[in-house]
Motif scaffolding. Structure first.
Motif, PDB file in Angstrom:
ATOM      1  N   GLN A  44      91.609 -30.948   5.932  1.00  0.00           N
ATOM      2  CA  GLN A  44      90.546 -29.774   5.761  1.00  0.00           C
ATOM      3  C   GLN A  44      89.329 -29.663   4.833  1.00  0.00           C
ATOM      4  O   GLN A  44      88.585 -28.779   4.644  1.00  0.00           O
ATOM      5  CB  GLN A  44      91.465 -28.479   5.434  1.00  0.00           C
ATOM      6  CG  GLN A  44      92.460 -27.977   6.532  1.00  0.00           C
ATOM      7  CD  GLN A  44      93.137 -26.989   6.076  1.00  0.00           C
ATOM      8  OE1 GLN A  44      93.186 -26.109   4.992  1.00  0.00           O
ATOM      9  NE2 GLN A  44      94.448 -26.572   6.917  1.00  0.00           N
ATOM     10  N   ALA A  45      89.418 -31.036   3.977  1.00  0.00           N
ATOM     11  CA  ALA A  45      88.259 -30.859   2.976  1.00  0.00           C
ATOM     12  C   ALA A  45      86.819 -31.067   3.812  1.00  0.00           C
ATOM     13  O   ALA A  45      85.793 -30.853   3.114  1.00  0.00           O
ATOM     14  CB  ALA A  45      88.333 -32.465   2.167  1.00  0.00           C
ATOM     15  N   VAL A  46      86.522 -31.302   5.050  1.00  0.00           N
ATOM     16  CA  VAL A  46      85.437 -31.479   5.794  1.00  0.00           C
ATOM     17  C   VAL A  46      84.595 -30.190   5.468  1.00  0.00           C
ATOM     18  O   VAL A  46      83.431 -29.851   5.479  1.00  0.00           O
ATOM     19  CB  VAL A  46      85.786 -31.969   6.998  1.00  0.00           C
ATOM     20  CG1 VAL A  46      86.217 -30.990   8.067  1.00  0.00           C
ATOM     21  CG2 VAL A  46      84.208 -32.280   7.743  1.00  0.00           C
ATOM     22  N   LEU A  47      85.556 -29.088   5.616  1.00  0.00           N
ATOM     23  CA  LEU A  47      84.896 -27.519   5.726  1.00  0.00           C
ATOM     24  C   LEU A  47      83.991 -27.371   4.213  1.00  0.00           C
ATOM     25  O   LEU A  47      83.070 -26.798   4.335  1.00  0.00           O
ATOM     26  CB  LEU A  47      85.988 -26.328   6.173  1.00  0.00           C
ATOM     27  CG  LEU A  47      86.526 -26.577   7.532  1.00  0.00           C
ATOM     28  CD1 LEU A  47      87.681 -25.703   7.731  1.00  0.00           C
ATOM     29  CD2 LEU A  47      85.439 -26.401   8.519  1.00  0.00           C
ATOM     30  N   PRO A  48      84.687 -27.452   2.970  1.00  0.00           N
ATOM     31  CA  PRO A  48      83.888 -26.988   1.885  1.00  0.00           C
ATOM     32  C   PRO A  48      83.092 -28.194   1.777  1.00  0.00           C
ATOM     33  O   PRO A  48      81.745 -27.767   1.290  1.00  0.00           O
ATOM     34  CB  PRO A  48      85.064 -27.231   0.661  1.00  0.00           C
ATOM     35  CG  PRO A  48      86.293 -27.621   1.427  1.00  0.00           C
ATOM     36  CD  PRO A  48      86.134 -27.827   2.761  1.00  0.00           C
ATOM     37  N   LEU A  49      83.080 -29.605   2.138  1.00  0.00           N
ATOM     38  CA  LEU A  49      81.989 -30.420   2.019  1.00  0.00           C
ATOM     39  C   LEU A  49      80.772 -29.882   2.900  1.00  0.00           C
ATOM     40  O   LEU A  49      79.619 -30.094   2.595  1.00  0.00           O
ATOM     41  CB  LEU A  49      82.495 -31.615   2.523  1.00  0.00           C
ATOM     42  CG  LEU A  49      83.591 -32.650   1.442  1.00  0.00           C
ATOM     43  CD1 LEU A  49      84.100 -33.825   2.101  1.00  0.00           C
ATOM     44  CD2 LEU A  49      83.322 -32.538   0.241  1.00  0.00           C
ATOM     45  N   ILE A  50      81.027 -29.580   3.962  1.00  0.00           N
ATOM     46  CA  ILE A  50      79.788 -29.116   4.856  1.00  0.00           C
ATOM     47  C   ILE A  50      79.188 -28.072   4.226  1.00  0.00           C
ATOM     48  O   ILE A  50      77.914 -27.912   4.489  1.00  0.00           O
ATOM     49  CB  ILE A  50      80.183 -28.895   6.573  1.00  0.00           C
ATOM     50  CG1 ILE A  50      80.584 -30.024   7.055  1.00  0.00           C
ATOM     51  CG2 ILE A  50      79.311 -28.116   7.377  1.00  0.00           C
ATOM     52  CD1 ILE A  50      81.294 -30.044   8.412  1.00  0.00           C
ATOM     53  N   ALA A  51      79.994 -26.965   3.770  1.00  0.00           N
ATOM     54  CA  ALA A  51      79.530 -25.774   3.242  1.00  0.00           C
ATOM     55  C   ALA A  51      78.514 -26.270   2.130  1.00  0.00           C
ATOM     56  O   ALA A  51      77.337 -25.770   1.855  1.00  0.00           O
ATOM     57  CB  ALA A  51      80.449 -24.791   2.880  1.00  0.00           C
ATOM     58  N   ILE A  53      77.054 -28.996   1.203  1.00  0.00           N
ATOM     59  CA  ILE A  53      76.007 -29.905   1.657  1.00  0.00           C
ATOM     60  C   ILE A  53      74.851 -28.933   2.317  1.00  0.00           C
ATOM     61  O   ILE A  53      73.782 -28.985   1.771  1.00  0.00           O
ATOM     62  CB  ILE A  53      76.411 -31.036   2.688  1.00  0.00           C
ATOM     63  CG1 ILE A  53      77.230 -31.908   1.879  1.00  0.00           C
ATOM     64  CG2 ILE A  53      75.079 -31.268   3.499  1.00  0.00           C
ATOM     65  CD1 ILE A  53      77.760 -33.005   3.356  1.00  0.00           C
ATOM     66  N   GLY A  54      75.546 -27.953   2.935  1.00  0.00           N
ATOM     67  CA  GLY A  54      74.536 -26.898   3.553  1.00  0.00           C
ATOM     68  C   GLY A  54      73.920 -26.028   2.380  1.00  0.00           C
ATOM     69  O   GLY A  54      72.650 -25.814   2.329  1.00  0.00           O
ATOM     70  N   LEU A  55      74.702 -25.775   1.295  1.00  0.00           N
ATOM     71  CA  LEU A  55      74.123 -25.077  -0.010  1.00  0.00           C
ATOM     72  C   LEU A  55      72.864 -26.094  -0.702  1.00  0.00           C
ATOM     73  O   LEU A  55      72.054 -25.212  -1.145  1.00  0.00           O
ATOM     74  CB  LEU A  55      75.240 -24.667  -0.697  1.00  0.00           C
ATOM     75  CG  LEU A  55      75.032 -23.847  -2.159  1.00  0.00           C
ATOM     76  CD1 LEU A  55      74.255 -22.616  -1.646  1.00  0.00           C
ATOM     77  CD2 LEU A  55      76.028 -23.867  -3.091  1.00  0.00           C
ATOM     78  N   THR A  60      67.657 -26.513  -2.183  1.00  0.00           N
ATOM     79  CA  THR A  60      66.564 -27.393  -2.606  1.00  0.00           C
ATOM     80  C   THR A  60      65.301 -26.794  -1.867  1.00  0.00           C
ATOM     81  O   THR A  60      64.193 -26.802  -2.372  1.00  0.00           O
ATOM     82  CB  THR A  60      66.798 -28.760  -1.827  1.00  0.00           C
ATOM     83  OG1 THR A  60      68.041 -29.333  -2.465  1.00  0.00           O
ATOM     84  CG2 THR A  60      65.752 -29.788  -1.967  1.00  0.00           C
ATOM     85  N   VAL A  61      65.435 -26.443  -0.479  1.00  0.00           N
ATOM     86  CA  VAL A  61      64.322 -26.068   0.019  1.00  0.00           C
ATOM     87  C   VAL A  61      63.793 -24.599   0.052  1.00  0.00           C
ATOM     88  O   VAL A  61      62.655 -24.464  -0.133  1.00  0.00           O
ATOM     89  CB  VAL A  61      64.611 -26.120   1.754  1.00  0.00           C
ATOM     90  CG1 VAL A  61      63.476 -25.603   2.644  1.00  0.00           C
ATOM     91  CG2 VAL A  61      64.821 -27.780   1.916  1.00  0.00           C
TER      92      VAL A  61
END
Length: 180
Positions: A44-51, A53-55, A60-61
């Motif tokens: 389930q670590a993929v969900l916080p990682l994607i979140a 990374i999106g943050l 940045t932008v």
């Protein structure tokens, strides 16, 4: 569910810090990643990682108005994953003050060492590429390290400590009830 909520809180804390630069990295990221690793399966670590990374992209932008380059974040993203794994390995089956403390120190210190080394190695013209320049980069990061260590301690302490206190008081109440 509490592990996911803590990740959301961590993300909000990071956005809030962006508008108050004096906080110098006082966010809930490290503590929330340790807690997530301890409470949720690694798949389930993929969900916080994607979140997260999106943050990073959003911050940045849209907050800092810089161009986004994924290679600038690879160390940070690897660190996110590593802290989740650290929480899983260190705190999944056995939790104690010493283990939580070790997780806090390891997570904050590895972030400090890795990101300041990367700043020294990549940012041309800011730090000379010498041992002295590396030490200057680490010295410049000390206020951020201090606050990251404090915020990670606070968040991990509350995340792991509050449920332990509730369990302790519940066990004492049951024992007292049985004795009566």
């Amino acid at each position: 569910m509490s592990a996911y909520l803590l990740i959301v809180f961590a993300m909000l804390s990071r956005v809030a810090v962006a508008s108050h630069h004096s906080w110098l990295n006082f966010t809930a990221i490290g503590g929330s990643l340790l807690f997530f690793g301890a409470r949720r399966p690694l798949r389930q670590a993929v969900l916080p990682l994607i979140a997260l990374i999106g943050l990073d992209y959003y911050m940045t932008v849209y907050v800092y108005s810089y161009p986004f380059a994924a290679q600038d974040y690879l160390i940070t993203w690897a660190w996110y994953a590593a802290v989740i794994v650290l929480g899983h390995l260190l705190l999944r089956d056995r939790r104690s003050v010493a283990r939580v403390g070790a997780g806090v120190i390891l997570s904050s210190t590895t972030f400090f060492l890795a990101t300041n080394f990367a700043a020294w190695a990549v940012l041309r013209g800011i730090y000379p590429h010498s041992f002295s320049g590396l030490m200057t980069a680490y010295a410049a990061g000390l206020p951020f390290y201090r606050n990251d260590l404090l915020s990670t301690t606070l968040v991990a302490g509350l995340a792991f400590g509050l449920p332990a206190l509730v369990e302790h008081f519940r066990a004492n109440e049951i024992s007292a009830h049985r004795a009566a």
